[in-house]
Enzyme design. Structure first.
Site, PDB file in Angstrom:
ATOM      1  N   LYS A 108       0.816  -1.200   0.000  1.00 15.88           N
ATOM      2  CA  LYS A 108       0.000   0.000   0.000  1.00 15.88           C
ATOM      3  C   LYS A 108       0.859   1.262   0.000  1.00 15.88           C
ATOM      4  O   LYS A 108       0.387   2.360  -0.275  1.00 15.88           O
ATOM      5  CB  LYS A 108      -0.899   0.036   1.261  1.00 15.88           C
ATOM      6  N   GLY A 109       2.130   1.090   0.348  1.00 16.19           N
ATOM      7  CA  GLY A 109       2.997   2.240   0.643  1.00 16.19           C
ATOM      8  C   GLY A 109       3.108   3.296  -0.433  1.00 16.19           C
ATOM      9  O   GLY A 109       3.325   4.466  -0.134  1.00 16.19           O
ATOM     10  N   GLU A 140       7.593   2.624  -5.992  1.00 17.87           N
ATOM     11  CA  GLU A 140       7.737   2.015  -4.672  1.00 17.87           C
ATOM     12  C   GLU A 140       7.919   3.110  -3.613  1.00 17.87           C
ATOM     13  O   GLU A 140       8.382   4.211  -3.923  1.00 17.87           O
ATOM     14  CB  GLU A 140       8.934   1.049  -4.719  1.00 17.87           C
ATOM     15  N   ASP A 141       7.536   2.805  -2.397  1.00 16.47           N
ATOM     16  CA  ASP A 141       7.679   3.811  -1.335  1.00 16.47           C
ATOM     17  C   ASP A 141       9.122   3.948  -0.877  1.00 16.47           C
ATOM     18  O   ASP A 141       9.683   5.030  -0.855  1.00 16.47           O
ATOM     19  CB  ASP A 141       6.742   3.491  -0.141  1.00 16.47           C
ATOM     20  N   ARG A 164      -0.042   6.314   7.768  1.00 21.34           N
ATOM     21  CA  ARG A 164       0.132   6.452   6.315  1.00 21.34           C
ATOM     22  C   ARG A 164      -0.337   7.815   5.809  1.00 21.34           C
ATOM     23  O   ARG A 164       0.169   8.329   4.818  1.00 21.34           O
ATOM     24  CB  ARG A 164      -0.657   5.372   5.561  1.00 21.34           C
ATOM     25  N   ASP A 190      14.697  -0.407   0.969  1.00 20.95           N
ATOM     26  CA  ASP A 190      15.416  -0.608   2.225  1.00 20.95           C
ATOM     27  C   ASP A 190      16.586  -1.563   1.945  1.00 20.95           C
ATOM     28  O   ASP A 190      17.703  -1.116   1.712  1.00 20.95           O
ATOM     29  CB  ASP A 190      14.428  -1.153   3.261  1.00 20.95           C
ATOM     30  N   PHE A 241      13.593   4.230  10.903  1.00 21.55           N
ATOM     31  CA  PHE A 241      12.311   3.722  10.408  1.00 21.55           C
ATOM     32  C   PHE A 241      11.398   4.932  10.248  1.00 21.55           C
ATOM     33  O   PHE A 241      11.317   5.776  11.140  1.00 21.55           O
ATOM     34  CB  PHE A 241      11.710   2.701  11.377  1.00 21.55           C
ATOM     35  N   VAL A 242      10.754   5.056   9.102  1.00 23.79           N
ATOM     36  CA  VAL A 242       9.976   6.260   8.822  1.00 23.79           C
ATOM     37  C   VAL A 242       8.515   5.939   8.516  1.00 23.79           C
ATOM     38  O   VAL A 242       8.189   4.831   8.063  1.00 23.79           O
ATOM     39  CB  VAL A 242      10.584   7.055   7.646  1.00 23.79           C
ATOM     40  N   ASP A 261       3.882   3.174   6.572  1.00 18.45           N
ATOM     41  CA  ASP A 261       3.214   2.858   7.824  1.00 18.45           C
ATOM     42  C   ASP A 261       4.138   2.193   8.838  1.00 18.45           C
ATOM     43  O   ASP A 261       5.204   1.689   8.507  1.00 18.45           O
ATOM     44  CB  ASP A 261       2.069   1.880   7.567  1.00 18.45           C
TER      45      ASP A 261
HETATM   46  P1  IMP Z   1      13.151  -4.095   1.158  1.00 17.14           P
HETATM   47  O1  IMP Z   1      12.725  -5.345   0.473  1.00 17.14           O
HETATM   48  O2  IMP Z   1      14.068  -4.363   2.311  1.00 17.14           O
HETATM   49  O3  IMP Z   1      13.731  -3.055   0.233  1.00 17.14           O
HETATM   50  O4  IMP Z   1      11.874  -3.527   1.877  1.00 17.14           O
HETATM   51  C1  IMP Z   1      11.043  -2.634   1.278  1.00 17.14           C
HETATM   52  C2  IMP Z   1       9.727  -2.578   2.019  1.00 17.14           C
HETATM   53  O5  IMP Z   1       9.911  -2.595   3.438  1.00 17.14           O
HETATM   54  C3  IMP Z   1       9.040  -1.267   1.724  1.00 17.14           C
HETATM   55  O6  IMP Z   1       8.236  -1.367   0.586  1.00 17.14           O
HETATM   56  C4  IMP Z   1       8.259  -1.014   2.979  1.00 17.14           C
HETATM   57  O7  IMP Z   1       7.017  -1.662   2.901  1.00 17.14           O
HETATM   58  C5  IMP Z   1       9.059  -1.666   4.074  1.00 17.14           C
HETATM   59  N1  IMP Z   1       9.891  -0.680   4.789  1.00 17.14           N
HETATM   60  C6  IMP Z   1      11.233  -0.638   4.851  1.00 17.14           C
HETATM   61  N2  IMP Z   1      11.656   0.397   5.590  1.00 17.14           N
HETATM   62  C7  IMP Z   1      10.538   1.029   6.026  1.00 17.14           C
HETATM   63  C8  IMP Z   1      10.317   2.203   6.829  1.00 17.14           C
HETATM   64  O8  IMP Z   1      11.235   2.882   7.332  1.00 17.14           O
HETATM   65  N3  IMP Z   1       9.007   2.542   7.050  1.00 17.14           N
HETATM   66  C9  IMP Z   1       7.967   1.844   6.542  1.00 17.14           C
HETATM   67  N4  IMP Z   1       8.125   0.756   5.766  1.00 17.14           N
HETATM   68  C10 IMP Z   1       9.410   0.350   5.511  1.00 17.14           C
HETATM   69 MG    MG Z   2       5.990  -1.600   0.786  1.00 22.49          MG
END
Ligand code: IMP
Ligand code: MG
Length: 182
Positions: A48-49, A104-105, A170, A108, A157-158, A164
């Site tokens: 949903k991000g 994408e939001d 959100r 990470d 963490f944001v 969220d």
């Molecule tokens: P990745 O696979 O580690 O890149 O994770 C990406 C997903 O983790 C994002 O699409 C978010 O849903 C979640 N995520 C990672 N860091 C944060 C954060 O700081 N706040 C909220 N969601 C996060």
């Molecule tokens: Mg996400």
């Protein structure tokens, strides 16, 4: 709303203000418009991000755009990515020969995007690019292949602007550090 914070006890500093979001989204929209001149674009938001970012970005893009969404769930804890991704909602559209922009939001670890990239590339799009609102500073850009980045961000963490913590916050119009329970 005051960009110094909402006064909510779970929230820390505002890391990206409403004005910064507006300005940057407008710049990204212009870049995307220029890059996709003469082509039809299919924007794919990762739910949903990405929903707020995508809605704002879409209004700054001047080429014809269609929209679709995917929802994924990452196995493991909610605040840590395992890299194993399950598609909870797949696209309605056939992306074969389409110009796809994945929205994408936050990148990470980059594991979610890496999985989605491979999954979508296997469907034979004409092109596939990635636009992320936030990218962690220590992410390898080459490896993550993010074409359009909103903001580089540290380890906090944001929440807000679509992001969220346990489905909360959100709707905040800015991005803030999260200090509440994980
Ligand atoms: P990745 O696979 O580690 O890149 O994770 C990406 C997903 O983790 C994002 O699409 C978010 O849903 C979640 N995520 C990672 N860091 C944060 C954060 O700081 N706040 C909220 N969601 C996060
Ligand atoms: Mg996400």
């Amino acid at each position: 709303m005051n960009v110094e914070g909402s006064g909510h006890p779970d929230l820390g500093d505002v890391l990206v203000s409403e004005q910064q979001l507006r300005d940057r989204v407008a710049v990204l929209g212009k870049e995307i418009t220029r890059d996709y001149e003469g082509r039809d674009l299919l924007m794919v938001g990762i739910l949903k991000g990405a929903f707020i970012f995508m809605a704002d970005l879409a209004r700054e893009i001047a080429v014809p755009v269609e929209f679709d969404f995917m929802a994924v769930s990452s196995y493991g804890s909610s605040t840590k990515s395992s890299g194993v991704v399950r598609i909870v909602k797949d696209l309605d559209a056939d992306v074969t020969d389409r110009h796809v922009l994945l929205v994408e939001d936050i990148v990470d670890t980059g594991l979610t995007l890496n999985y989605l990239r491979k999954n979508l590339l296997a469907r034979g799009p004409a092109s596939l690019e990635i636009c992320a609102l936030l990218v962690r500073r220590d992410v390898d850009r080459e490896e993550a292949r993010v074409r359009y980045t909103g903001f580089d961000i540290g380890d906090d963490f944001v929440v807000g602007y679509g992001l969220d913590a346990g489905q909360r916050h959100r709707g905040l119009p800015y991005v803030a550090a999260y200090r509440g329970p994980a």
